[in-house]
Motif scaffolding. Structure first.
Motif, PDB file in Angstrom:
ATOM      1  N   PHE A  73      54.138  43.634  37.821  1.00 62.11           N
ATOM      2  CA  PHE A  73      53.988  42.970  36.528  1.00 62.11           C
ATOM      3  C   PHE A  73      52.516  42.617  36.321  1.00 62.11           C
ATOM      4  CE2 PHE A  73      58.149  41.910  38.296  1.00 62.11           C
ATOM      5  CZ  PHE A  73      59.006  42.335  37.280  1.00 62.11           C
ATOM      6  N   ASN A  74      52.095  42.639  35.072  1.00 68.29           N
ATOM      7  CA  ASN A  74      50.697  42.370  34.729  1.00 68.29           C
ATOM      8  C   ASN A  74      50.584  41.165  33.810  1.00 68.29           C
ATOM      9  OD1 ASN A  74      49.121  44.883  35.814  1.00 68.29           O
ATOM     10  ND2 ASN A  74      50.958  45.711  34.821  1.00 68.29           N
ATOM     11  N   ALA A  75      49.483  40.443  33.966  1.00 73.10           N
ATOM     12  CA  ALA A  75      49.236  39.287  33.107  1.00 73.10           C
ATOM     13  C   ALA A  75      47.752  39.009  33.016  1.00 73.10           C
ATOM     14  CB  ALA A  75      49.964  38.059  33.644  1.00 73.10           C
ATOM     15  N   LYS A  76      47.378  38.357  31.925  1.00 71.64           N
ATOM     16  CA  LYS A  76      45.985  37.963  31.747  1.00 71.64           C
ATOM     17  C   LYS A  76      45.636  36.766  32.632  1.00 71.64           C
ATOM     18  CE  LYS A  76      46.406  39.361  26.888  1.00 71.64           C
ATOM     19  NZ  LYS A  76      46.541  38.857  25.507  1.00 71.64           N
ATOM     20  N   LYS A  77      46.613  35.902  32.857  1.00 70.91           N
ATOM     21  CA  LYS A  77      46.388  34.678  33.626  1.00 70.91           C
ATOM     22  C   LYS A  77      47.500  34.473  34.648  1.00 70.91           C
ATOM     23  CE  LYS A  77      42.966  33.690  30.826  1.00 70.91           C
ATOM     24  NZ  LYS A  77      41.554  33.774  31.279  1.00 70.91           N
TER      25      LYS A  77
ATOM     26  N   LYS B 245      43.481  41.973  41.322  1.00 71.18           N
ATOM     27  CA  LYS B 245      42.824  41.882  40.026  1.00 71.18           C
ATOM     28  C   LYS B 245      42.895  43.236  39.337  1.00 71.18           C
ATOM     29  CE  LYS B 245      39.664  38.189  41.367  1.00 71.18           C
ATOM     30  NZ  LYS B 245      38.258  37.760  41.504  1.00 71.18           N
ATOM     31  N   SER B 246      43.163  43.209  38.046  1.00 68.62           N
ATOM     32  CA  SER B 246      43.246  44.436  37.264  1.00 68.62           C
ATOM     33  C   SER B 246      42.261  44.373  36.109  1.00 68.62           C
ATOM     34  CB  SER B 246      44.679  44.624  36.732  1.00 68.62           C
ATOM     35  OG  SER B 246      45.003  43.590  35.812  1.00 68.62           O
ATOM     36  N   SER B 247      42.169  45.443  35.352  1.00 70.08           N
ATOM     37  CA  SER B 247      41.233  45.489  34.224  1.00 70.08           C
ATOM     38  C   SER B 247      41.598  44.471  33.155  1.00 70.08           C
ATOM     39  CB  SER B 247      41.211  46.897  33.621  1.00 70.08           C
ATOM     40  OG  SER B 247      42.519  47.263  33.206  1.00 70.08           O
ATOM     41  N   ASN B 248      42.876  44.106  33.096  1.00 68.36           N
ATOM     42  CA  ASN B 248      43.332  43.181  32.066  1.00 68.36           C
ATOM     43  C   ASN B 248      43.640  41.792  32.619  1.00 68.36           C
ATOM     44  OD1 ASN B 248      44.052  42.614  29.350  1.00 68.36           O
ATOM     45  ND2 ASN B 248      46.217  42.755  29.910  1.00 68.36           N
ATOM     46  N   GLY B 249      43.377  41.582  33.906  1.00 67.64           N
ATOM     47  CA  GLY B 249      43.677  40.291  34.496  1.00 67.64           C
ATOM     48  C   GLY B 249      44.172  40.429  35.914  1.00 67.64           C
TER      49      GLY B 249
ATOM     50  N   PHE C 201      41.680  19.946  35.713  1.00 66.63           N
ATOM     51  CA  PHE C 201      42.528  20.657  34.749  1.00 66.63           C
ATOM     52  C   PHE C 201      43.391  21.724  35.408  1.00 66.63           C
ATOM     53  CE2 PHE C 201      38.647  19.279  32.501  1.00 66.63           C
ATOM     54  CZ  PHE C 201      39.229  18.372  31.623  1.00 66.63           C
ATOM     55  N   GLN C 202      43.588  21.585  36.731  1.00 67.57           N
ATOM     56  CA  GLN C 202      44.454  22.490  37.518  1.00 67.57           C
ATOM     57  C   GLN C 202      43.880  23.891  37.661  1.00 67.57           C
ATOM     58  OE1 GLN C 202      46.599  19.235  38.041  1.00 67.57           O
ATOM     59  NE2 GLN C 202      47.044  21.131  39.094  1.00 67.57           N
ATOM     60  N   LYS C 203      42.590  24.051  37.450  1.00 71.36           N
ATOM     61  CA  LYS C 203      41.937  25.353  37.531  1.00 71.36           C
ATOM     62  C   LYS C 203      41.387  25.575  38.937  1.00 71.36           C
ATOM     63  CE  LYS C 203      38.613  28.109  34.859  1.00 71.36           C
ATOM     64  NZ  LYS C 203      37.709  28.092  33.691  1.00 71.36           N
ATOM     65  N   THR C 204      41.646  26.754  39.513  1.00 68.26           N
ATOM     66  CA  THR C 204      41.075  27.087  40.820  1.00 68.26           C
ATOM     67  C   THR C 204      39.666  27.622  40.638  1.00 68.26           C
ATOM     68  OG1 THR C 204      41.753  29.422  40.920  1.00 68.26           O
ATOM     69  CG2 THR C 204      43.408  27.765  41.541  1.00 68.26           C
ATOM     70  N   ASN C 205      39.031  27.989  41.738  1.00 69.85           N
ATOM     71  CA  ASN C 205      37.676  28.544  41.675  1.00 69.85           C
ATOM     72  C   ASN C 205      37.664  29.998  41.217  1.00 69.85           C
ATOM     73  OD1 ASN C 205      38.909  29.013  44.388  1.00 69.85           O
ATOM     74  ND2 ASN C 205      37.078  30.261  44.696  1.00 69.85           N
ATOM     75  N   VAL C 206      38.839  30.639  41.130  1.00 70.40           N
ATOM     76  CA  VAL C 206      38.932  32.027  40.668  1.00 70.40           C
ATOM     77  C   VAL C 206      39.280  32.026  39.177  1.00 70.40           C
ATOM     78  CG1 VAL C 206      40.084  34.248  40.941  1.00 70.40           C
ATOM     79  CG2 VAL C 206      39.672  32.797  42.937  1.00 70.40           C
ATOM     80  N   TYR C 207      38.420  32.625  38.373  1.00 68.10           N
ATOM     81  CA  TYR C 207      38.634  32.600  36.924  1.00 68.10           C
ATOM     82  C   TYR C 207      39.978  33.242  36.574  1.00 68.10           C
ATOM     83  CZ  TYR C 207      37.879  32.912  31.927  1.00 68.10           C
ATOM     84  OH  TYR C 207      38.011  32.762  30.571  1.00 68.10           O
ATOM     85  N   GLY C 208      40.722  32.536  35.743  1.00 63.90           N
ATOM     86  CA  GLY C 208      42.012  33.049  35.284  1.00 63.90           C
ATOM     87  C   GLY C 208      43.188  32.604  36.121  1.00 63.90           C
ATOM     88  N   ILE C 209      42.926  31.906  37.241  1.00 64.57           N
ATOM     89  CA  ILE C 209      44.008  31.442  38.100  1.00 64.57           C
ATOM     90  C   ILE C 209      44.039  29.920  38.137  1.00 64.57           C
ATOM     91  CG2 ILE C 209      45.028  31.472  40.397  1.00 64.57           C
ATOM     92  CD1 ILE C 209      43.710  34.099  40.933  1.00 64.57           C
ATOM     93  N   TYR C 210      45.197  29.388  37.804  1.00 61.87           N
ATOM     94  CA  TYR C 210      45.448  27.956  37.863  1.00 61.87           C
ATOM     95  C   TYR C 210      46.536  27.694  38.903  1.00 61.87           C
ATOM     96  CZ  TYR C 210      42.774  27.420  33.526  1.00 61.87           C
ATOM     97  OH  TYR C 210      41.770  27.418  32.594  1.00 61.87           O
ATOM     98  N   ALA C 211      46.649  26.457  39.356  1.00 61.08           N
ATOM     99  CA  ALA C 211      47.672  26.115  40.340  1.00 61.08           C
ATOM    100  C   ALA C 211      48.159  24.695  40.082  1.00 61.08           C
ATOM    101  CB  ALA C 211      47.122  26.242  41.761  1.00 61.08           C
TER     102      ALA C 211
END
Length: 301
Positions: A102-106, A87-91, A257-267
């Motif tokens: 590489f960095n990403a918000k999601k 996890k980073s400050s921006n995602g 909706f394909q969302k995991t329990n960790v905010y910002g991570i989908y699978a």
């Protein structure tokens, strides 16, 4: 690749990942798809039960899909294997085995699973060709043929019940002493499903097409197809480090909706569902892409 920052990183560039990438590309989001180019169905000759693509090879479908996704300028590809995600400050920051970051918000995890095949000579060579996992994907092509099921216990009973829809010539190979209940055994016998408890020596095949099962006691059974449900592990090992919950079956747990329990991570794809099919992977990827786009919009609005 100069840009290292994206709206979304998709880990896995097979059907689910490409589907999510197309949805996000059409939503004007910057996307990086990281893929190693080693799909689990690489030796499967044909894909079925997917409208407009029925009977095409998995590679044909994948190459066509990638060609179409590449037309969206905001979607980029990187050949590699992710070894760490933090996890980073921006995602999130994803690092590959070659050391690139590489960095990403999601994040969208579409990395699939790794099958753990049994130590039976010939099994690996037949997997996806004549040793099958899904009757909806391959059952029609071996309908009414001499068919086997490799398994034992509750799963084997339920799978035998399912596969009896496609053939009346069905044998359950328990590869050792049966653990079926007396009631289950009686039910299978009533439906003329044979139960073979002999230990398997090897699968005799020609270019992956099974011909006989050879047993340790010297007996032989001629067969055209075998269904098997084998254990697996998540291909992306670092998903557990992120605190993503797993289901009892070992899949990444997601909501509707394909969302995991960790905010910002989908699978999406095979790593989230027991329904291993191209059609299901494409649908899940499409939904994941749309939901990630919606989340990005809501955060910015």
């Amino acid at each position: 690749m100069e840009n290292k920052n994206f709206d979304v990183i998709i880990i896995g560039g097979s059907y689910a990942g490409l589907s999510a990438g197309m949805t996000l590309g059409r939503s004007l989001k910057t996307v990086l798809i990281i893929d190693s180019g080693t799909p689990c169905n690489s030796q499967t000759p044909h894909s079925h039960n997917f409208l407009t693509q029925d009977g095409r090879t998995p590679q044909e479908i994948s190459l066509t899909a990638k060609d179409q996704v590449e037309k969206y300028e905001t979607v980029k590809f990187h050949n590699g294997v992710v070894r760490e995600i933090v996890k980073s400050s921006n995602g999130f920051e994803a690092e590959t085995e070659s050391g690139e970051k590489f960095n990403a918000k999601k994040l969208i995890i579409a990395s699939g699973i790794k099958d753990l095949k049994p130590d039976i000579p010939g099994f690996d060579e037949c997997w996806g060709i004549s040793v099958l996992h899904c009757p909806y994907c391959h059952g029609y092509e071996v309908r009414n043929e001499a068919t086997g099921i490799l398994g034992n216990g509750e799963f084997a009973y339920e799978f035998s019940k399912m596969i009896s829809n496609w053939t009346n010539d069905l044998t359950l190979f328990t590869n050792g002493k049966s653990s079926l209940t007396a009631e289950q055994t009686k039910k299978l016998n009533e439906h003329h499903i044979q139960i073979n408890e002999d230990e398997i020596e090897r699968f005799e095949h020609h270019n992956g097409k099974i011909e006989n099962i050879l047993f340790k006691n010297g007996s032989v059974k001629t067969i055209k197809a075998v269904y098997a449900k084998i254990p697996f592990e998540q291909r992306l090992k670092v998903s557990e480090d992120l605190g993503i919950e797993l289901s009892e079956s070992g899949h990444l747990k997601t909501d509707a909706f394909q969302k995991t329990n960790v905010y910002g991570i989908y699978a999406c794809g095979d790593n989230t569902s027991m329904m291993r099919s191209v059609a299901n992977a494409v649908a899940a990827g499409n939904l994941a892409g749309a939901m990630v786009n919606k989340e990005l919009i809501e955060e910015k609005f």
